[in-house]
Design a protein around this motif. Structure first.
Motif, PDB file in Angstrom:
ATOM      1  N   TYR A   1      29.518   4.326 -32.343  1.00 23.82           N
ATOM      2  CA  TYR A   1      28.104   4.662 -32.175  1.00 23.82           C
ATOM      3  C   TYR A   1      27.526   3.797 -31.071  1.00 23.82           C
ATOM      4  O   TYR A   1      27.694   2.573 -31.081  1.00 23.82           O
ATOM      5  CB  TYR A   1      27.340   4.402 -33.476  1.00 23.82           C
ATOM      6  N   ASP A   2      26.848   4.443 -30.110  1.00 24.14           N
ATOM      7  CA  ASP A   2      26.231   3.657 -29.048  1.00 24.14           C
ATOM      8  C   ASP A   2      24.863   3.150 -29.478  1.00 24.14           C
ATOM      9  O   ASP A   2      24.391   3.434 -30.593  1.00 24.14           O
ATOM     10  CB  ASP A   2      26.187   4.426 -27.722  1.00 24.14           C
ATOM     11  N   MET A   3      24.223   2.393 -28.608  1.00 23.04           N
ATOM     12  CA  MET A   3      22.935   1.774 -28.939  1.00 23.04           C
ATOM     13  C   MET A   3      21.840   2.780 -29.258  1.00 23.04           C
ATOM     14  O   MET A   3      20.874   2.462 -29.951  1.00 23.04           O
ATOM     15  CB  MET A   3      22.459   0.909 -27.767  1.00 23.04           C
ATOM     16  N   GLU A   4      22.009   3.987 -28.749  1.00 25.12           N
ATOM     17  CA  GLU A   4      21.002   5.022 -28.990  1.00 25.12           C
ATOM     18  C   GLU A   4      21.323   5.873 -30.207  1.00 25.12           C
ATOM     19  O   GLU A   4      20.648   6.860 -30.481  1.00 25.12           O
ATOM     20  CB  GLU A   4      20.874   5.890 -27.739  1.00 25.12           C
ATOM     21  N   GLY A   5      22.386   5.509 -30.921  1.00 24.17           N
ATOM     22  CA  GLY A   5      22.736   6.203 -32.156  1.00 24.17           C
ATOM     23  C   GLY A   5      23.662   7.391 -31.979  1.00 24.17           C
ATOM     24  O   GLY A   5      24.001   8.060 -32.953  1.00 24.17           O
ATOM     25  N   LYS A   6      24.112   7.668 -30.756  1.00 22.65           N
ATOM     26  CA  LYS A   6      25.023   8.796 -30.532  1.00 22.65           C
ATOM     27  C   LYS A   6      26.390   8.476 -31.117  1.00 22.65           C
ATOM     28  O   LYS A   6      26.917   7.383 -30.963  1.00 22.65           O
ATOM     29  CB  LYS A   6      25.135   9.100 -29.038  1.00 22.65           C
ATOM     30  N   LYS A   7      26.980   9.470 -31.769  1.00 20.62           N
ATOM     31  CA  LYS A   7      28.250   9.328 -32.465  1.00 20.62           C
ATOM     32  C   LYS A   7      29.384   9.903 -31.611  1.00 20.62           C
ATOM     33  O   LYS A   7      29.249  10.974 -31.024  1.00 20.62           O
ATOM     34  CB  LYS A   7      28.179  10.061 -33.800  1.00 20.62           C
ATOM     35  N   TYR A   8      30.509   9.164 -31.548  1.00 19.28           N
ATOM     36  CA  TYR A   8      31.658   9.591 -30.754  1.00 19.28           C
ATOM     37  C   TYR A   8      32.920   9.569 -31.615  1.00 19.28           C
ATOM     38  O   TYR A   8      33.178   8.583 -32.314  1.00 19.28           O
ATOM     39  CB  TYR A   8      31.891   8.649 -29.574  1.00 19.28           C
ATOM     40  N   LEU A   9      33.690  10.630 -31.565  1.00 15.58           N
ATOM     41  CA  LEU A   9      35.016  10.639 -32.173  1.00 15.58           C
ATOM     42  C   LEU A   9      35.951   9.879 -31.227  1.00 15.58           C
ATOM     43  O   LEU A   9      36.077  10.230 -30.049  1.00 15.58           O
ATOM     44  CB  LEU A   9      35.496  12.081 -32.360  1.00 15.58           C
ATOM     45  N   ASP A  10      36.594   8.844 -31.730  1.00 19.14           N
ATOM     46  CA  ASP A  10      37.320   7.903 -30.872  1.00 19.14           C
ATOM     47  C   ASP A  10      38.824   8.168 -30.890  1.00 19.14           C
ATOM     48  O   ASP A  10      39.496   7.927 -31.899  1.00 19.14           O
ATOM     49  CB  ASP A  10      37.027   6.475 -31.340  1.00 19.14           C
ATOM     50  N   PHE A  11      39.366   8.647 -29.770  1.00 16.57           N
ATOM     51  CA  PHE A  11      40.804   8.823 -29.616  1.00 16.57           C
ATOM     52  C   PHE A  11      41.380   7.800 -28.637  1.00 16.57           C
ATOM     53  O   PHE A  11      42.399   8.032 -27.997  1.00 16.57           O
ATOM     54  CB  PHE A  11      41.135  10.257 -29.186  1.00 16.57           C
ATOM     55  N   VAL A  12      40.685   6.654 -28.543  1.00 18.80           N
ATOM     56  CA  VAL A  12      41.124   5.547 -27.697  1.00 18.80           C
ATOM     57  C   VAL A  12      41.456   4.321 -28.548  1.00 18.80           C
ATOM     58  O   VAL A  12      42.395   3.587 -28.275  1.00 18.80           O
ATOM     59  CB  VAL A  12      40.049   5.192 -26.649  1.00 18.80           C
ATOM     60  N   SER A  13      40.680   4.085 -29.572  1.00 22.04           N
ATOM     61  CA  SER A  13      40.844   2.979 -30.536  1.00 22.04           C
ATOM     62  C   SER A  13      41.001   1.622 -29.862  1.00 22.04           C
ATOM     63  O   SER A  13      41.864   0.824 -30.214  1.00 22.04           O
ATOM     64  CB  SER A  13      42.013   3.245 -31.500  1.00 22.04           C
ATOM     65  N   GLY A  14      40.134   1.372 -28.874  1.00 22.13           N
ATOM     66  CA  GLY A  14      40.181   0.078 -28.194  1.00 22.13           C
ATOM     67  C   GLY A  14      41.456  -0.136 -27.410  1.00 22.13           C
ATOM     68  O   GLY A  14      41.940  -1.259 -27.274  1.00 22.13           O
ATOM     69  N   ILE A  15      42.016   0.937 -26.866  1.00 19.48           N
ATOM     70  CA  ILE A  15      43.325   0.985 -26.199  1.00 19.48           C
ATOM     71  C   ILE A  15      44.426   0.619 -27.198  1.00 19.48           C
ATOM     72  O   ILE A  15      45.118  -0.395 -27.076  1.00 19.48           O
ATOM     73  CB  ILE A  15      43.412   0.126 -24.924  1.00 19.48           C
ATOM     74  N   ALA A  16      44.557   1.472 -28.210  1.00 19.15           N
ATOM     75  CA  ALA A  16      45.633   1.373 -29.202  1.00 19.15           C
ATOM     76  C   ALA A  16      45.559   0.106 -30.044  1.00 19.15           C
ATOM     77  O   ALA A  16      46.576  -0.389 -30.530  1.00 19.15           O
ATOM     78  CB  ALA A  16      46.999   1.489 -28.530  1.00 19.15           C
ATOM     79  N   VAL A  17      44.364  -0.421 -30.238  1.00 24.98           N
ATOM     80  CA  VAL A  17      44.193  -1.667 -30.996  1.00 24.98           C
ATOM     81  C   VAL A  17      43.769  -1.403 -32.442  1.00 24.98           C
ATOM     82  O   VAL A  17      44.377  -1.921 -33.382  1.00 24.98           O
ATOM     83  CB  VAL A  17      43.164  -2.582 -30.303  1.00 24.98           C
ATOM     84  N   PHE A  18      42.739  -0.586 -32.632  1.00 24.05           N
ATOM     85  CA  PHE A  18      42.158  -0.426 -33.963  1.00 24.05           C
ATOM     86  C   PHE A  18      42.953   0.580 -34.802  1.00 24.05           C
ATOM     87  O   PHE A  18      42.471   1.657 -35.141  1.00 24.05           O
ATOM     88  CB  PHE A  18      40.683  -0.038 -33.877  1.00 24.05           C
ATOM     89  N   ALA A  19      44.171   0.211 -35.148  1.00 24.76           N
ATOM     90  CA  ALA A  19      45.056   1.099 -35.896  1.00 24.76           C
ATOM     91  C   ALA A  19      44.468   1.509 -37.239  1.00 24.76           C
ATOM     92  O   ALA A  19      44.684   2.619 -37.713  1.00 24.76           O
ATOM     93  CB  ALA A  19      46.404   0.422 -36.111  1.00 24.76           C
ATOM     94  N   LEU A  20      43.722   0.603 -37.867  1.00 22.30           N
ATOM     95  CA  LEU A  20      43.155   0.862 -39.192  1.00 22.30           C
ATOM     96  C   LEU A  20      41.729   1.390 -39.132  1.00 22.30           C
ATOM     97  O   LEU A  20      41.059   1.484 -40.158  1.00 22.30           O
ATOM     98  CB  LEU A  20      43.202  -0.412 -40.032  1.00 22.30           C
ATOM     99  N   GLY A  21      41.273   1.733 -37.930  1.00 20.93           N
ATOM    100  CA  GLY A  21      39.905   2.201 -37.781  1.00 20.93           C
ATOM    101  C   GLY A  21      38.918   1.052 -37.823  1.00 20.93           C
ATOM    102  O   GLY A  21      39.274  -0.111 -38.026  1.00 20.93           O
ATOM    103  N   TYR A  22      37.661   1.403 -37.631  1.00 20.08           N
ATOM    104  CA  TYR A  22      36.604   0.402 -37.580  1.00 20.08           C
ATOM    105  C   TYR A  22      36.007   0.171 -38.969  1.00 20.08           C
ATOM    106  O   TYR A  22      35.946   1.068 -39.795  1.00 20.08           O
ATOM    107  CB  TYR A  22      35.493   0.859 -36.627  1.00 20.08           C
ATOM    108  N   ASN A  23      35.552  -1.070 -39.171  1.00 22.77           N
ATOM    109  CA  ASN A  23      34.824  -1.429 -40.389  1.00 22.77           C
ATOM    110  C   ASN A  23      35.650  -1.221 -41.648  1.00 22.77           C
ATOM    111  O   ASN A  23      35.141  -0.769 -42.673  1.00 22.77           O
ATOM    112  CB  ASN A  23      33.501  -0.632 -40.473  1.00 22.77           C
ATOM    113  N   ASN A  24      36.933  -1.582 -41.579  1.00 21.60           N
ATOM    114  CA  ASN A  24      37.791  -1.532 -42.753  1.00 21.60           C
ATOM    115  C   ASN A  24      37.404  -2.711 -43.655  1.00 21.60           C
ATOM    116  O   ASN A  24      37.554  -3.875 -43.279  1.00 21.60           O
ATOM    117  CB  ASN A  24      39.260  -1.639 -42.322  1.00 21.60           C
TER     118      ASN A  24
END
Length: 399
Positions: free
Chosen positions: A34-57
């Protein structure tokens, strides 16, 4: 301040070494940003293959919070429990014998290079040994890692690199063999090339290089920084074919957001290479980073991440294959697990920018390849949502 003002502040304060997308992030949750303006994005980058478990686990976050309340850093003059636990778990999932924790993938590559050179030095007492790396490879931006990165445009402004590096062609054993001399101490490559365009090493190539290394006492170094930690459906990509390296590098999803990496080696290399005083790091293996590694490995098992990668990765691959048939602008598809690439007839920047506008995050791997490296917890439904947006973008650029 609004997003535009923050971007202006960043451009006046940060060194401009990235051409960033015009987004300022506020938070992540699951496989969405989610960006600062509240827009939601489906993420197929995951921090360049970093966030394997997703965000806010929550389990991951709680483990880090608990460690912060204990101790974050001690230095490597002492032992700490999280580092010991993380090392034992990493031994188990990798099949390797010894671990050295670093702060990044590039530092892991630096350590791997030093270990290989020390191994050769102890054999004959000379310092003119050679390393064979691959064309189109990417191993990092530090001087040693850059020296074995097979893309001249990254190296040319920073010459001279470290010496005695040769380059061969990935999946071309004869090109490797042609570079081997009695001074060759290591052959190094990514098990799946990432930045170079999503090119997996073939089973035949891996096995032939491994046999060559065993025959001539050359060390095989496999870079698993991007393709490791479950991304291909195995904890490490080489495990698919059982071609065990002598030295291996890992990072990115190893810490799922905490900056951490490691290089690992067999006992034979460990007993005949780096000793006390040869290598070190202030922050590497600190309790906070190792608490992250330990929890990540636990959660991979608890959440059956590998099973999900194999199931959803096959589904994603099938969907991408359909695009090759359906759109003239799409040239080819390749990849393994949740590390996939779509090669296009045109530069993909326009497609990626259109996707961002529609709430989908993608990145490239070279000028004409879209790279798909989402969190390893994505579902088939997320793939369907991604495909809907991607097809809209492809249709628009095909007009």
């Amino acid at each position: 301040m609004n997003m535009k003002e923050y971007i202006e502040e960043a451009e006046s304060a940060l060194l401009h070494t990235y051409n960033r997308y015009q987004i300022v992030w506020d938070k992540g949750d699951g496989v969405y940003m989610y960006d600062m303006e509240g827009k939601k994005y489906l993420d197929f980058v995951s921090g360049i293959a970093v966030f394997a478990l997703g965000y806010n686990n929550k389990a991951y976050n709680d483990a880090l919070k608990a460690q912060i309340d204990k101790v974050i850093h001690t230095s490597n003059y002492y032992y700490n429990v999280p580092a010991i636990e993380a090392a034992k778990k990493l031994q188990k999932i990798s099949g390797m014998d010894r671990v050295f924790f670093t702060n990044s993938g590039a530092e892991a590559v630096e350590g791997a290079i030093k270990a290989a050179r020390k191994y050769a030095y102890l054999k004959d007492g000379t310092t003119d040994h050679e390393i064979i790396a691959m064309e189109h490879s990417f191993h990092g931006r530090t001087m040693g890692a850059l020296s074995v990165t097979g893309n001249p445009k990254y190296r040319e402004a920073f010459q001279p690199m470290i010496g005695n590096i040769k380059f061969a062609q990935m999946n071309d054993f004869d090109s490797v063999l042609a570079q081997v001399t009695d001074k060759t101490c290591a052959i190094m490559f990514e098990t799946v090339q990432g930045e170079g365009g999503i090119y997996p090493a073939t089973e035949e190539f891996l096995k032939k290089v491994k046999a060559l290394c065993e025959e001539r006492d050359i060390l095989l170094i496999l870079d698993e920084i991007q393709c490791g930690m479950g991304r291909t459906g195995y904890m490490y990509a080489w495990q698919r074919y059982g071609v065990k390296p002598d030295i291996m590098t890992t990072a990115k999803a190893l810490g799922c957001g905490i900056p951490v990496g490691a290089f690992l080696m067999t006992e034979k290399v460990a007993q005949n290479s780096l000793t006390a005083g040869d290598h070190g790091t202030t922050y590497g293996g600190n309790p906070l980073a190792c608490a992250a590694i330990s929890k990540v490995i636990d959660l991979f098992e608890e959440q059956k991440v590998l099973e999900n990668v194999n199931e959803v990765g096959a589904y994603l691959a099938g969907k991408l294959d359909e695009l090759v048939v359906k759109y003239d602008v799409v040239k080819a598809h390749r990849g393994v697990g949740l590390m996939q690439g779509l090669e296009c007839e045109i530069p993909v920047s326009e497609i990626i920018n259109k996707a961002i506008e529609k709430g989908l995050l993608l990145i490239n791997a070279g000028t004409q390849i879209i790279r798909f490296i989402p969190s390893l917890i994505i579902t088939k439904e997320h793939v369907d949502d991604m495909m809907k947006i991607l097809e809209e973008c492809l249709a628009e650029v095909s007009k």
